[in-house]
Design a protein around this motif. Structure first.
Motif, PDB file in Angstrom:
ATOM      1  N   VAL B 143      -1.394  -2.660   0.205  1.00 55.27           N
ATOM      2  CA  VAL B 143      -1.675  -3.588  -0.896  1.00 55.27           C
ATOM      3  C   VAL B 143      -0.497  -3.582  -1.860  1.00 55.27           C
ATOM      4  O   VAL B 143       0.255  -2.612  -1.935  1.00 55.27           O
ATOM      5  N   ASN B 144      -0.325  -4.680  -2.584  1.00 52.56           N
ATOM      6  CA  ASN B 144       0.794  -4.795  -3.524  1.00 52.56           C
ATOM      7  C   ASN B 144       0.707  -3.744  -4.629  1.00 52.56           C
ATOM      8  O   ASN B 144      -0.378  -3.365  -5.039  1.00 52.56           O
ATOM      9  N   PRO B 145       1.868  -3.285  -5.110  1.00 52.42           N
ATOM     10  CA  PRO B 145       1.874  -2.323  -6.219  1.00 52.42           C
ATOM     11  C   PRO B 145       1.611  -3.022  -7.546  1.00 52.42           C
ATOM     12  O   PRO B 145       2.481  -3.093  -8.410  1.00 52.42           O
ATOM     13  N   THR B 146       0.390  -3.556  -7.702  1.00 49.96           N
ATOM     14  CA  THR B 146      -0.025  -4.218  -8.941  1.00 49.96           C
ATOM     15  C   THR B 146      -1.264  -3.500  -9.466  1.00 49.96           C
ATOM     16  O   THR B 146      -1.790  -2.606  -8.802  1.00 49.96           O
ATOM     17  N   THR B 163     -14.722   9.921   5.879  1.00 48.14           N
ATOM     18  CA  THR B 163     -14.654   9.418   7.256  1.00 48.14           C
ATOM     19  C   THR B 163     -13.748  10.299   8.097  1.00 48.14           C
ATOM     20  O   THR B 163     -13.720  10.195   9.319  1.00 48.14           O
ATOM     21  N   GLY B 164     -12.970  11.169   7.439  1.00 48.86           N
ATOM     22  CA  GLY B 164     -12.063  12.032   8.179  1.00 48.86           C
ATOM     23  C   GLY B 164     -10.699  11.407   8.425  1.00 48.86           C
ATOM     24  O   GLY B 164      -9.763  12.082   8.839  1.00 48.86           O
ATOM     25  N   ALA B 165     -10.573  10.104   8.136  1.00 52.62           N
ATOM     26  CA  ALA B 165      -9.284   9.437   8.351  1.00 52.62           C
ATOM     27  C   ALA B 165      -8.336   9.763   7.197  1.00 52.62           C
ATOM     28  O   ALA B 165      -8.765   9.906   6.052  1.00 52.62           O
ATOM     29  N   GLU B 166      -7.073   9.911   7.542  1.00 51.85           N
ATOM     30  CA  GLU B 166      -6.079  10.100   6.492  1.00 51.85           C
ATOM     31  C   GLU B 166      -5.832   8.755   5.822  1.00 51.85           C
ATOM     32  O   GLU B 166      -5.773   7.724   6.502  1.00 51.85           O
ATOM     33  N   VAL B 167      -5.724   8.727   4.502  1.00 51.04           N
ATOM     34  CA  VAL B 167      -5.479   7.473   3.793  1.00 51.04           C
ATOM     35  C   VAL B 167      -4.101   7.536   3.148  1.00 51.04           C
ATOM     36  O   VAL B 167      -3.815   8.446   2.373  1.00 51.04           O
ATOM     37  N   THR B 168      -3.226   6.600   3.499  1.00 57.75           N
ATOM     38  CA  THR B 168      -1.885   6.570   2.909  1.00 57.75           C
ATOM     39  C   THR B 168      -1.653   5.195   2.274  1.00 57.75           C
ATOM     40  O   THR B 168      -2.420   4.268   2.486  1.00 57.75           O
ATOM     41  N   ARG B 169      -0.565   5.121   1.520  1.00 59.70           N
ATOM     42  CA  ARG B 169      -0.245   3.837   0.897  1.00 59.70           C
ATOM     43  C   ARG B 169       1.255   3.604   1.002  1.00 59.70           C
ATOM     44  O   ARG B 169       2.032   4.558   0.938  1.00 59.70           O
ATOM     45  N   LEU B 170       1.675   2.349   1.138  1.00 63.04           N
ATOM     46  CA  LEU B 170       3.111   2.050   1.250  1.00 63.04           C
ATOM     47  C   LEU B 170       3.851   2.597   0.039  1.00 63.04           C
ATOM     48  O   LEU B 170       3.361   2.530  -1.079  1.00 63.04           O
ATOM     49  N   ALA B 171       5.051   3.132   0.274  1.00 58.22           N
ATOM     50  CA  ALA B 171       5.864   3.671  -0.808  1.00 58.22           C
ATOM     51  C   ALA B 171       6.251   2.563  -1.772  1.00 58.22           C
ATOM     52  O   ALA B 171       6.489   1.424  -1.394  1.00 58.22           O
ATOM     53  N   SER B 172       6.316   2.929  -3.040  1.00 58.87           N
ATOM     54  CA  SER B 172       6.716   1.980  -4.072  1.00 58.87           C
ATOM     55  C   SER B 172       7.961   2.542  -4.733  1.00 58.87           C
ATOM     56  O   SER B 172       8.075   3.736  -4.956  1.00 58.87           O
ATOM     57  N   GLY B 173       8.929   1.711  -5.019  1.00 62.33           N
ATOM     58  CA  GLY B 173      10.155   2.199  -5.654  1.00 62.33           C
ATOM     59  C   GLY B 173      11.205   1.120  -5.721  1.00 62.33           C
ATOM     60  O   GLY B 173      10.885  -0.067  -5.703  1.00 62.33           O
TER      61      GLY B 173
END
Lengths: 198, 198
Positions: B143-146, B163-173
């Motif tokens: 999702v957008n870094p907003t 759920t046991g799933a790893e949750v990550t997010r796209l790097a912002s910078g």
């Protein structure tokens, strides 16, 4: 890549339009897909109707749905003034400025020998006929201040000399709201030569 | 103004598209009018076909001509990875980067209570079902870094916790090719917090 044929084709078609890159084309296509199907239908209908409904005015060469065009047919306009433009869309721009109340003449291009555009390819004969027949008082050359525009203006000026009509050209200089600092050398030089007394 | 009804209507329709102002709309319409009528016809045909040919994938929610979409149906893709995006067009952008080889999930928006968009309006239940049923290893939030993106990411992170799933997010910078000098304070602050060891 997802194989979205209809969408991809639409994107490719949009990307052929002037000023629309591949990213913008994608944005437009998705916007239409996301939106009301009625919009897509109406847009399609107008596109299909376009070339059938619009032709060239047989007098001035601008785009019109009736022949002669509303401007040529309007008795309220000054028939002794002709504004010469390169393309039919220039008529729209000048009309929107509400600065000119005469008639138009579309050349259909500018003299550019390197691109194979010679005086014979433009509607110059028709212009001469109109100037002579309609007893034109002034011919305003509204061609762009480019090399091709300068060449065409010079050519027309010589050609129109013995018709008795005055030949003028749109002023060239600093754009309103512009800044000296950002003006290029040629524009600055033109605005000096064309300076007006206050 | 010349009364060019078909042309004016086309200009008005183009001007409704995102990023197309009145001037650009005029340029596009005149370009099409000046050009090959075949182009206008093909464009109209694709517009008419668009909504009929393309629907939403019943699994991931992206635009497709077949259901399930080619990405969901492709056995060569990693079925234990889900990339969560806001809109269907984001799938295209990520696919073009060739960076991701898993499956997608389109939320259909971001949580924005002020605009009346609540979690119930998004495809969040379907996401939870997919994560549980398909034994997803990692959910990547693209999702957008907003503010809305941050809210949605936080909400999904909490919801997916058990759920046991790893949750990550796209790097912002800082964007590649960007300049520190032109970076806003928030982007700079994020790029500090997300700094990587070399």
């Amino acid at each position: 890549m997802t194989d979205l044929n209809t969408l991809d084709r639409l994107v490719a078609l949009f990307a052929k339009l002037p000023g629309i890159g591949k990213k913008s084309a994608g944005r437009l296509a998705y916007h239409i897909l996301d939106g009301d199907p009625a919009y897509a239908r109406v847009l399609a209908e107008q596109l299909l109707a376009l070339h059938g409904a619009i032709r060239r005015c047989s007098r001035c060469g601008s785009f019109t749905e009736t022949d002669p065009c509303p401007i040529c047919a309007d008795p309220g306009r000054d028939s002794s003034l002709i504004c010469v433009v390169e393309r039919a869309q220039d008529v729209r721009v000048i009309e929107e400025s509400r600065e000119f109340r005469g008639r138009f003449h579309v050349l259909g291009g500018l003299i550019a020998p390197l691109e194979g555009l010679n005086p014979g390819d433009l509607a110059i004969g028709q212009l001469l006929n109109r100037v002579r027949q309609d007893k034109i008082r002034e011919v305003i050359l509204a061609v762009n201040p480019t090399v091709e525009g300068d060449t065409t203006a010079l050519y027309l000026q010589k050609l129109l000399k013995d018709t008795g009509a005055e030949v003028t050209r749109l002023a060239s200089g600093l754009p309103v709201g512009g800044d000296l600092e950002y003006a290029d050398r040629l524009t600055l030089s033109r605005s000096f030569r064309g300076r007006v007394k206050l």
